[in-house]
Every structure is written in C-alpha cells, then in structure tokens.
Design a protein around this motif. Sequence first.
Motif, short mmCIF file in Angstrom:
data_model
loop_
_atom_site.label_atom_id
_atom_site.label_comp_id
_atom_site.label_asym_id
_atom_site.label_seq_id
_atom_site.Cartn_x
_atom_site.Cartn_y
_atom_site.Cartn_z
N PHE A 186 15.57 -25.01 21.16
CA PHE A 186 14.81 -25.81 22.12
C PHE A 186 14.94 -25.24 23.53
CE2 PHE A 186 14.87 -29.08 25.36
CZ PHE A 186 13.64 -29.66 25.18
N ASN B 275 13.09 -22.19 24.01
CA ASN B 275 11.69 -22.50 24.11
C ASN B 275 11.27 -22.68 25.56
OD1 ASN B 275 9.35 -24.19 24.09
ND2 ASN B 275 9.69 -24.35 21.90
N SER C 102 10.53 -31.62 28.23
CA SER C 102 11.93 -32.00 28.10
C SER C 102 12.05 -33.51 28.13
CB SER C 102 12.76 -31.41 29.24
OG SER C 102 12.68 -30.01 29.21
N THR D 277 10.96 -35.09 24.78
CA THR D 277 11.96 -34.85 23.75
C THR D 277 13.22 -35.67 24.04
OG1 THR D 277 11.10 -32.60 23.77
CG2 THR D 277 13.01 -33.00 22.40
N PHE E 20 8.79 -33.20 20.78
CA PHE E 20 8.47 -31.84 21.12
C PHE E 20 7.02 -31.49 20.80
CE2 PHE E 20 8.97 -27.24 20.99
CZ PHE E 20 9.55 -27.09 22.23
N THR F 208 11.83 -21.32 17.78
CA THR F 208 12.35 -22.52 17.10
C THR F 208 12.38 -22.27 15.59
OG1 THR F 208 11.23 -23.81 18.79
CG2 THR F 208 12.17 -25.02 16.95
#
Lengths: 310, 564
Positions: free
Chosen positions: A210, A213, A253, A256, B465, B509
């Motif tokens: 994550f 990412n 962010s 999530t 996400f 990911t």
Amino acid sequence: MTIKNDSFGRFDFVGKAWLFGGISLFLTIASLIYLAVNGINYGIDFKGGTEIQVKFAQAVTIEDLRKSIDDLKLGEVGVQSFGEGNEYIVRFQGRTGKTDKETNEILNADLTQIRGVITTKFASAEPDIRRVDTVGPQVGAELKRNGLLAVFYCLLVILIYVALRFDYKFAPGAVLCLFHDAVITLAVFVAVGKEVNVAILAAIMTLIGFSLNDTIVVFDRIREIEGHHHEKGFGFVINRSINEMLVRTLITSGTTFISAICLYVFADGTVEDIAFAMCVGIFFGTYSSIYVAAPLVLLMEKLNLKKARA
Amino acid sequence: MEGLRWRSILAALGVAAAIVWVLPNVINFGEKAWWPSKQKLNYGLDIQGGLHLVMGVDVDGVVSESTNRLITSMKADMQKENVAFKDVKSANPNLGELTIDVNDAAGKAAVEKFLSEKYSTVLQVMNSTDTSITTRYFDAYLNDYKNRVIQQAIETIRNRIDEFGVAEPSISQQGSNRILIQLPGMADAEKAKQLINTTAKLDFMIVSNEKSQQELQAMIADAEKAGNYNMTTMKYSDYVTKLNADLAAKLPEKSVIYFEKSANATTMEAGAIPFLLKTDTDLGGNALDDAFVGYDQYGAPQVSLHFNSAGATKFADLTGNNVNRQMAIVLDKVVKSAPSIRDRIAGGQAVITLGGGRDRNGMMDEAKMISTALRAGALPASLEQLEERRVGPTLGADAIDKAKLGSYVGAAIIVIFMLVYYRAMGVVASVALGVNILSLFALMTSMGFTLTLPGIAGIALTVGFAVDANVLINERIKEELRLGHGITVAVKEGYHRAMSAIIDANVTTAATAVVLLYFGTGPVRGFAVTLLIGIVTSMFANVFVSKVIVDLLVHKFKVKKLAV
C-alpha cells in the motif's frame, strides 16, 4: 487549489527534507532499538504453544480460572479476559521436551488436561470452548522462517520492479521508505502490547504494498514532468509532483484509513489486529511517501551528480 | 468514441455475469431451479467453525522399518538358496542402505548374482570391497516409496473421517511429509483426533459360508429394528460393535459381521455389504512385508503381496485349508476386498487378481486401493500432530457479523465522501465501487476460493482502496479542466494519463499479494487471494465500467458539464 505554471505549488516539501528526514531517521532507529531491546512479542503461530478461548454462560472470575489451571502445574499459563462478560483466553507455551516430538506430545497432553479442567470443574458455569489453537515447535519455526522469507522476497520484487519500471535512482528511496514504514508500524504494534502472528505479518506486508503504491504514484508524476521543468532543477520537480498528487494521496489514504478504522472499531480478534496494524501503517505510509520517499530520490540524484563530476 | 457500443455491451455482460454468480449466495434457488449458477461462496474454517489439523508423517520411520524387514527376508532367501554370506546389516536404514558382509571373492560373486536376480529393480550396488557389498534403494524407488507412505496415510485418515459423515472433509498432502486435514463444522473434534491418531489395523479373515447374504441382511435388519439404530445414526465402529454384540447368540461361533462399501456407493451407509467372517485366522498386518500394484502376463493390474517368513507359513496353511473360499482383507473393521483362494500359496508371495470385464482404469484404481489398504496395515506410518486449530461455530458467526458491520459502515462513509467531494463523478465512482464489490464476490464464488476472516479484512481494505483509481482519474480530469480543456478531452485525457499510475500501483500491490500467497498458510492465503481478486475487479469496475458510464454520458447523452 490552483497551481500556477511556474511555481511548484503550495508546500515546500523539499526545503524541509532535512527536518523530516531527521525525524524519520530518528523514528526508525528508535523503533529498531526498541524492538531489539524489548523483543517482539510473538504469538503462538511463531513460537509454538496453545491458546484456548472459552466463554462461560455463568459468572466465573479470572482468579478462579487462573488458580484451577495453575493447580495443574503445567508451567507458565496466562489467563486474560476477552471481550465483555465471562470470556477468557488461556495461553500457555508448554514445557520443552528433549526433542520437538516430545515437546509436541507434552503440548497435546497439556491441552487435554486444561480442557478437562475447564469442562469438568466449571461445568456448572456452562463453558463453551470457542477456539483452540495449538502450534507445535516445528510448524512455528517454519512459519517464522517463511514469514521472514516473505518479507525479504517482497522487498526484492519491489526493488527490481521499481528499478526496471522507473529508474534505479528511484528504487532505494522506495525500499528504504517501505522499511521505515514496516519497522515503525511493527514497533507501535509491539508497544501497545499486541502479539505478532501470521495474520499481522500479512497485514504489514500488505502495508508495504500500500505504502509503495502511494510512493509510486508520486514517482510516476515525477517521471512525467521531469522533462518539462528540467531548467528549474530536480528539487522543483519533486516538490511540484508531491503537491500535484497531494489531494489524491490524502483522499486515497483517507478512504483506506476509514475502512481500516471501521473494521478496528467493529470487528474483534484477528480482524481487529489486522485493522490496527493497517491504521498505524497507513498513517506512516502516507507520511513517508510525502516526506521521505521523494526527498530520498533527490539525495540519490545529488550523489549521482557528485559521482559524475568526480 | 470508438467501440462505445461494444464496450457498453461488454460492461453490461460483465455485470450480468457477476449478478448470476453472486445471487445464489443471497437467494436459495434450490437444486432444480432454472438459475444457471448454483455455486455458493466457500467459508473458511475460521468462519464456519471446524477443525484444522496438520499431521506429520514419519516417512523415515517407515522406510527404516521396511529396510529392516528387507534385511530379514534377504537373509532368509539367501539361506534358502544356499548363498554364503556373513551378515546383512544397515548403517542408514532410513535411506534404505544395507551392507552384505561376505567371506571371500567367491561368496561375493554369488551374492552379486543373487542380488541381480532377485532385487535388480529395487536395489542398486553403491560400492563393494573384498568382504562387503553396499547397496541401497534406487532413488526413484525410494521417492516412489515415500510418496506411497504419504498416500496410504492419507487414505487411512480418509477412511476414518468417512465414519463421521463430515460434509466436506479436505485431506491433502502438505510439503513432503505433512498432511493437512480440514473438517468443517466438526462438533466431535476430540473423537476425530483420537481416531486419526490410532494406527491402522489389518486382518486377513476367511469368509464364512454358513449364512447366505439374504440371511445376514435379514438378521441385521431384525437387530436394527429391535435396538432401534442403524448405520446412519452411529459411527461405523460403534455400530459394528453393537451389531455384533446383539447378534452374538445367532451367529456361528468365532465369527463376526463386517461390511464392505459397494464399489459405486458414495458412503458406507449408502452401500454396505455385510460379510460373515471367521475370527480364528490370526493373520494380520505384522505378517505382511509389503504390497504393491503389479501386472500379470497380459498387462492387467493385480496386487502383489510379500509375506515375511513367519507370515508365509501361516498364509500357506490358511490358503491350503480354505481353497475355493474367499479371504477378506479387513482394514479397521472394513472389508476392503474379498478375493477367492484358488490354490495353496506357499513361499510368501501372492497375487490378488481383479475380476475382469471392467475398464483398465477401474481395475487400476481398485488395485491401488487394495494395495494401499494392505500397506497401511502392514507398515503403518506413525502420525504426529503438529498443529491444531479449532473454531467453534458461534465464534466464527460472531466474528463475521462484526467484520461485515465494520465493512458496511466503512463503505457507507466512503460513498458519502465521494458523493460530496466529486459530485457527479462521485456517483460514477460509487457505482463503480458497487460493481467492484459485486464482481469480487462473483469471482470468489465462481472460482471456488475460500473466504476467511483475514480475507474479509482484505475486502474491506480493497473497498477503501478501490476508489483510488477513480480518485486518480478524477484528479486528472480536474487538472485537464483547469487547463481549459472541454469535458470530452478532459475525460479522455484523464482516463488515459491516469493509467500508468494505476497500473504501477496495482502491479506492486499484486506483487506483495503473490509473495503472500506463496509463503502464507490458511487464512493468510485467503487474505492474499482477496487482495489479488480485488485488483482484477477494480480494474474492471473502476477503469473499464466507469469509463463506459462516463463515455455514455458524454457522447451518447451529450452531457455538457460533469461536476468533478
């Protein structure tokens, strides 16, 4: 928020790189020292042992339960209340035998004894044994080894991917950043007294993905505008890229984080622990992709130039 | 917009397929309904409750034992054939290595000749000195042997678990010497563990012809009626014990009733064939050295048996006294096969030929099954429990309810945020989020993946996400609009230019998820699987479907302004 074409944006991230770099360095080293001194509190997945979760329909005090189990003299046994009401987790490591096989047998025998005490001595309190986990020493050692290997391969794959897809100057920044996130998250996790087991390791690994990412999205922008603003220097490019991606970074962010915190609040057990690790990790991951990763690229670039000049 | 019609059709088909797969999880269509998919999502043991056991198989121990038996029978053979030797011993029995000491060169030549005649397919000579020859199992033979040990342990465990009538037991090999057993919803876990842990018992018993099948069936039916029980209501072993106790007075002396499962029956209860067996044979697993699938001169599969020297004598007597009768091979009180004895069989080697008139695969399966049963009784591998995880049904139900609630609340907050922040494009993003979750469950269901608790955490995170792709796209569209482009160009460029970041982000990911999948176990793999599927579905929903919706709005319905 408007960005004029000739400015790098609202915030000067690169200018404060030394300050935040220092804070990050301090946090990482402090975390490493803390983990080294304090040790990681491994769950039974890794160190082997038994965990029994039992719920009584009638009131049973933790002292009664602990005393009854202590009377079996099975070595150190931990009893902890869990959730609300009469629910407890009984943990024990079991004594070590001469061989793994012996340890295994002791573990299984102890488990039977404790179950016996719970179901007979507390029969009137209507016990419901909701969960039993027993991990023998061989499997524990193997899970631990696999866990470490997983982290290692994960970082390796990422290093190679970033180096190939972007430029090798980006790769160390990305990986150091991930290391920073993982170490700090682990330290916070240990500091609040939670146990590290397989699921938590998985959560930390996902976090690595994550956090990367976030970093990658900024890198992607750096790569895109690098050519356009060459004359203004690399620092400008980085600052501008972070500023341009800031809203996206914060929103993603944020959403999530919302998912993770909702899980943390509502769920319990494994899911709660995973969510906790994610919450902490998302926080540091977001911070590091803004303040740590890109400035590290700048550092690499400077080292590069120096080498080229020399 | 190129191919918009086709893309719309494709998106619609994708969503429709997702609905087809997901719906059986929500609505019960029943077996014969017209709905094309009946599959339901698998829940992991941590959610539905059950027993998860990892057993270690002592493969080396079995190989050692086999080597020691080989030494004994080799000595006996050499004595019988007058081959002079001093001693046969083994320094590394678990590698199948053995050393034959001889007196002189002549003795050595004789032993070498003996080995090449009798053991050329099993043993290879490693090295030899003037006074000794060291041989060991061929690697291929040893590996095959070890594999058979695991398979027979799995077979034995499967037989025992069948007794419990567990809905979907999963018994599989894990690594080179482990067996993973998963029993969903096991209430009687303690009993199952005990059963799994006991050693397999093999018996050879003569089938008694004092009662006919019809008489037996009638007696059993009477006893069941009198005692009000039957095989479906009890565990097989308890049932057999009770039945024999009830019938003790009616049966001939020294005989018992055991059952065979008929060839095409799925469970013992569905097709149990009773056998009246004599208990006075006293020939068990310890008489047998090994059993394996061999072939007759026409290439048809058969089962070859090797008895040890003590067993050979008993077997010769037994077969001699019972020519033209059936000899049942009984493993754990279950009749595995009952071949007819045609002749007295001396010398400790016997074959079981299978009835003809069937296809080769069927015969092969039967031969394998019988030899596995025989070996499981002859050389039972000792099992060691390495890991046990047991979850009660209530805990899993509680946990999933709470995790679901958390996911719903999280998703609701995210949708509200997207609507407020991105307005029109927020609606598109929310629709895409819905499609994403729907396709995620559809893929999980159709591919037969298992949903675990960490998997639910994985889904919740995917939800958080999943909007990322849309955030990237929307931010890009905003930038393009700010630069003064029209909505058409802004949408086109927004999607186009966000792609590289989206792909990079997803690949990284996915890379961590693949590593997790490779190194993880049980629930953690569930976590990795949901992450991976989440990536695939978010590409479909947030990039493809959302683009189709936006393109339809802009090109088909000529929307001039899209609030972003």
